[in-house]
Design an enzyme around this catalytic site. Structure first.
Site, mmCIF file in Angstrom:
data_model
loop_
_atom_site.group_PDB
_atom_site.id
_atom_site.type_symbol
_atom_site.label_atom_id
_atom_site.label_comp_id
_atom_site.label_asym_id
_atom_site.label_seq_id
_atom_site.Cartn_x
_atom_site.Cartn_y
_atom_site.Cartn_z
ATOM 1 N N ALA B 70 -27.418 -21.100 -7.236
ATOM 2 C CA ALA B 70 -28.276 -21.315 -8.398
ATOM 3 C C ALA B 70 -29.440 -20.336 -8.493
ATOM 4 O O ALA B 70 -29.904 -20.030 -9.591
ATOM 5 C CB ALA B 70 -28.802 -22.743 -8.396
ATOM 6 N N THR B 71 -29.923 -19.833 -7.380
ATOM 7 C CA THR B 71 -31.031 -18.885 -7.486
ATOM 8 C C THR B 71 -30.565 -17.636 -8.227
ATOM 9 O O THR B 71 -31.213 -17.168 -9.163
ATOM 10 C CB THR B 71 -31.599 -18.535 -6.095
ATOM 11 O OG1 THR B 71 -32.261 -19.696 -5.595
ATOM 12 C CG2 THR B 71 -32.596 -17.400 -6.175
ATOM 13 N N GLN B 180 -29.213 -30.022 -9.225
ATOM 14 C CA GLN B 180 -29.465 -31.340 -8.630
ATOM 15 C C GLN B 180 -28.716 -32.446 -9.370
ATOM 16 O O GLN B 180 -28.779 -33.607 -8.971
ATOM 17 C CB GLN B 180 -30.972 -31.651 -8.635
ATOM 18 C CG GLN B 180 -31.812 -30.739 -7.767
ATOM 19 C CD GLN B 180 -31.545 -30.907 -6.277
ATOM 20 O OE1 GLN B 180 -30.874 -31.845 -5.832
ATOM 21 N NE2 GLN B 180 -32.058 -29.974 -5.483
ATOM 22 N N SER B 198 -25.305 -24.661 -7.364
ATOM 23 C CA SER B 198 -25.004 -24.154 -6.023
ATOM 24 C C SER B 198 -23.970 -25.052 -5.369
ATOM 25 O O SER B 198 -24.083 -26.281 -5.443
ATOM 26 C CB SER B 198 -26.250 -24.204 -5.132
ATOM 27 O OG SER B 198 -27.194 -23.267 -5.534
ATOM 28 N N HIS B 200 -23.508 -25.507 -2.184
ATOM 29 C CA HIS B 200 -23.920 -26.157 -0.928
ATOM 30 C C HIS B 200 -24.631 -27.493 -1.136
ATOM 31 O O HIS B 200 -24.863 -28.233 -0.189
ATOM 32 C CB HIS B 200 -24.785 -25.209 -0.094
ATOM 33 C CG HIS B 200 -26.140 -24.952 -0.664
ATOM 34 N ND1 HIS B 200 -27.246 -25.665 -0.274
ATOM 35 C CD2 HIS B 200 -26.557 -24.075 -1.592
ATOM 36 C CE1 HIS B 200 -28.293 -25.215 -0.952
ATOM 37 N NE2 HIS B 200 -27.904 -24.255 -1.766
ATOM 38 N N CYS B 323 -49.628 -29.119 2.798
ATOM 39 C CA CYS B 323 -51.041 -29.410 2.929
ATOM 40 C C CYS B 323 -51.421 -28.979 4.322
ATOM 41 O O CYS B 323 -51.340 -29.722 5.264
ATOM 42 C CB CYS B 323 -51.265 -30.889 2.754
ATOM 43 S SG CYS B 323 -52.885 -31.409 3.223
#
Lengths: 393, 380
Positions: B70-71, B180, B198, B200, B323
């Protein structure tokens, strides 16, 4: 140009009177150790210098690079062994000088200095100087300057052969590693501590390293980073013992009992107590760290005094008076800087107190510390330490 | 007990997929671009896989293009549309909660190629504001890219309504990152012009995936080279991965039918238990999200520390909040866009499962989490 040998000159250790021989032996051994993978390398040790004999198959650049990492070497030169014949001496001298000035355009003047131990050689030293200089004057743009030459070419005429001393490299200087004992380096993963360790090694002190990690507050990546730093320092020392102390419980307890203002001071006191015990166990004669006066709250003189109070071990802070920029410069030179600035938390940063005191009082520290049985927690941390030997590869 | 609850990051390779993949690696090595019989065999197998995928998704085989995931797909879809249709208009639209591989493309096009980028807001559940989208649409818009499901909180975007709005402007290309969503909810590809995924994430091979692209859409090629089979994406085909991708997809769609209801129950059960814990805020609305993701915040805790502590117990979760004092504080972009306060946005944890957890596993998860919260100190 194929050289036959490398001549190594000792550094400051020539000043050291009676200990001289043991320093030389240590240096010779260190040189020998760092060339273990050159199985047939020949050495010869003389009272004021040390020779490595080269073979055609050797990679001279690699040898030069390794020698540059060895503390106790003042400088070293590539040496060419030739026939005792004035034409040969002149030609090879010219060849070497041409090669040196090719890499360095600032060289404008030269001087030839011959020493002739073979008194049967038909020309005396000064005649050799003149003849060789004439050839060089004719074939290069260099001028002679006998008082302040940019380049000094030495020729030695001995019984067995003549030697021309070519390119000279600066050594690391300092003192031979191990000639002055061993110290325990407190390494956090920041910029300073690896530099402190490096400077101590350069001064002849071997190091072992102690690190405090606080999982899950600190990540495995942070420990990995410290190991990478030690790998880089191992270029000088070969192998470094790495003692990783699990510090989580102590740290949590400290933050529970001490005020925000005192947490860092007490944490440092606990670290020093642990380092003190580990140093003795590891036969280290001192504790080394990267503290620099005034850099952070725990590094004011008042803080250092209160923190230092927990041990009577010798604490060496090679960076005490360094400016940060100078420390960074060294870190870049020894290739630790890029690793040090990787953003992983270490145990000094995780709880990040808002207002750490810069003027802690010993009595206040003792008041907080009396609230819990730190002795036992210290012993437990030490007995759960993870110990590893870090090598270059 | 070990609980891998990070399936939204990546999933374990399915056993059958792995078996077939290894078999292919050792036996079928000739390039799909070669003319000899071995190469043709590879090509035939790859085309079969393409057909199977097309059948499963009710599209044409020629509309499936294999890529590395997907990237790459998002880069190709977004830059490919923008560069190809730049003469038609200069406005491109996305949402504020997209994956970085979408977001960064928009920012690049905005900064270096002078496109006008509009970012649509989301509501408190992470679902885009259709009104605002409608207001943004005009004749200068050439691309709308809205994800099908948000990767952080699992929010399901209303693709149907978006499609209806977008269809009023014939020159707009509608792209959706369905990474997703595929295998997690039913997807109707007729609603979009381009979709990216993707392998995976659905138990396929890492470094593989496909773009669905309607025939009428043209993309500006990003990777040029030998145009043997695919002028849009040059290079030797990663056909072993492509061949097994259809199997992974098929199995994930079967599992979706089988597990969906139980996943919903499991999600609801865990959310109820999380809500009982003092200091936990659940960010996923189960009524508007896929059932396999739960995002929650542990107020005052550093999520990195929580993740490390849980992993010592054998529970693997993730966070999009960083954080940490060593790097600058980073709050989750999705949660910030959902208008959550900083305390929530920088302490979020995401759990994502592929099969429903049983009661024992749920108990283990909740008790471990409570233990972690008790053991570790809050962040100052």
């Amino acid at each position: 140009m194929k050289y036959d040998a490398i001549m190594i000159r000792y550094g400051e250790l020539t000043l050291k009177g009676k200990n001289r021989n043991s320093f030389i032996d240590t240096l010779a051994n260190n040189v020998y150790q760092s060339f273990l993978d050159y199985h047939d390398l020949q050495f010869s040790k003389q009272h004021d210098r040390f020779y490595i004999y080269l073979k055609d198959s050797y990679d001279i650049d690699d040898i030069v690079n390794r020698l540059m990492q060895i503390p106790g070497i003042f400088n070293f030169s590539l040496v060419k062994k030739i026939e005792k014949n004035i034409d040969e001496i002149s030609n090879v001298s010219l060849e070497i000088i041409k090669e040196i000035i090719k890499d360095n355009i600032n060289i404008k003047t030269f001087k030839i200095k011959t020493s002739r131990s073979d008194k049967n050689f038909p020309l005396v030293s000064d005649e050799i100087n003149r003849q060789v200089a004439t050839i060089i004057l004719k074939n290069t743009s260099l001028n002679v300057d006998v008082h302040n030459p940019n380049l000094l070419l030495k020729i030695e005429v001995r019984y067995d052969a003549a030697y021309i001393i070519g390119q000279t490299f600066e050594g690391l200087k300092g003192l031979p590693l191990g000639s002055l004992g061993k110290g325990l380096l407190m390494i956090s993963g920041g910029i300073d501590s690896p530099v402190a360790g490096y400077l101590m090694m350069k001064r002849g002190v071997k190091i072992a390293a102690i690190h405090f990690s606080s999982p899950p507050y600190t990540s495995e990546m942070a420990v990995g980073k410290v190991k990478t730093l030690l790998k880089k320092l191992a270029k000088v020392q070969g192998q470094i013992k790495f003692i990783n102390i699990p510090f989580t419980k102590l740290q949590e307890k400290i933050y529970e009992i001490a005020k925000d203002r005192y947490a860092i001071t007490i944490m440092r006191r606990m670290m020093y107590r642990i380092a003190d015990i580990v140093a003795k166990k590891e036969n280290c004669q001192c504790i080394i760290n990267g503290e620099s006066i005034g850099q952070v709250a725990s590094q004011t003189l008042i803080s250092m005094d209160v923190i230092n109070n927990v041990t009577n071990n010798v604490i060496i802070r090679p960076l005490a008076i360094f400016d940060k920029l100078d420390i960074i410069k060294i870190a870049k030179n020894i290739d630790t800087y890029e690793t040090s600035i990787l953003p992983y938390e270490d145990c000094c940063t995780i709880f990040d107190p808002k207002n750490p005191t810069t003027k802690p009082k010993l009595s206040d520290c003792e008041y907080y510390e009396n609230k819990f049985d730190w002795q036992e927690m210290i012993n437990e941390a030490i007995s759960n330490a993870n110990i590893e030997i870090i090598g270059v590869i | 007990m070990e609980l891998y609850l990070d399936n939204a990051s990546t999933s374990k390779i399915d056993d059958d997929v792995l078996k077939e993949y290894i078999n292919l690696l050792s036996k079928q090595y000739a390039s799909t671009g070669s003319l000899h019989s071995l190469g043709v065999e590879s090509l035939i197998e790859e085309n079969k896989s393409k057909e199977k995928i097309a059948n499963l998704l009710k599209v044409k085989p020629s509309e499936i293009l294999f890529d590395s995931g997907a990237t790459e797909g998002n880069n190709f879809a977004i830059k490919g549309v923008a560069l190809n249709y730049k003469n038609r208009g200069h406005t491109i639209i996305t949402s504020k909660v997209e994956h970085p591989s979408v977001m960064q493309c928009f920012q690049q096009l905005e900064k270096d190629f002078n496109f006008k980028c509009l970012y649509v807001d989301v509501d408190e559940d992470g679902i885009i504001d259709l009104k605002q989208l409608e207001n943004y649409l005009n004749n200068d818009v050439i691309l709308v890219s809205i994800m099908a499901v948000n990767h952080e909180v699992g929010a399901i975007m209303p693709l149907k309504q978006i499609s209806q709005l977008v269809r009023k402007y014939p020159k707009i290309i509608f792209h959706s990152d369905i990474t997703q969503a595929i295998g997690k909810i039913k997807i109707d590809l007729s609603l979009v012009d381009i979709a990216t995924m993707s392998a995976h994430k659905i138990h396929g091979i890492k470094g593989s995936g496909f773009i669905y692209k309607k025939e009428k859409v043209n993309l500006y090629p990003l990777i040029s080279g030998h145009p043997a089979n695919n002028a849009l994406r040059a290079g030797t085909s990663n056909f072993p991965s492509n061949i097994v991708l259809s199997l992974a997809l098929e199995k994930s769609l079967i599992a979706l039918n089988k597990n969906f209801d139980n996943l919903c129950l499991c999600q609801q059960k865990i959310i109820n238990l999380l809500k009982e814990i003092n200091g936990v805020v659940v960010n996923t609305n189960p009524n508007r999200s896929i059932p396999s993701i739960i995002n929650f915040s542990l107020i005052g805790y550093n999520p990195e520390v929580v993740i490390r502590d849980l992993s010592t117990k054998g529970i693997y979760v993730s966070s999009k909040s960083a954080c940490s004092v060593a790097i600058e504080k980073q709050a989750s972009t999705t949660l910030m866009a959902m208008n959550k306060n900083m305390a929530i946005a920088n302490s979020s944890i995401r759990i994502s499962f592929d099969v429903p957890l049983n009661d024992e596993e749920i108990t283990f998860l909740i008790s471990s989490l409570k233990e972690t919260m008790k053991n570790i100190k809050k962040y100052n």
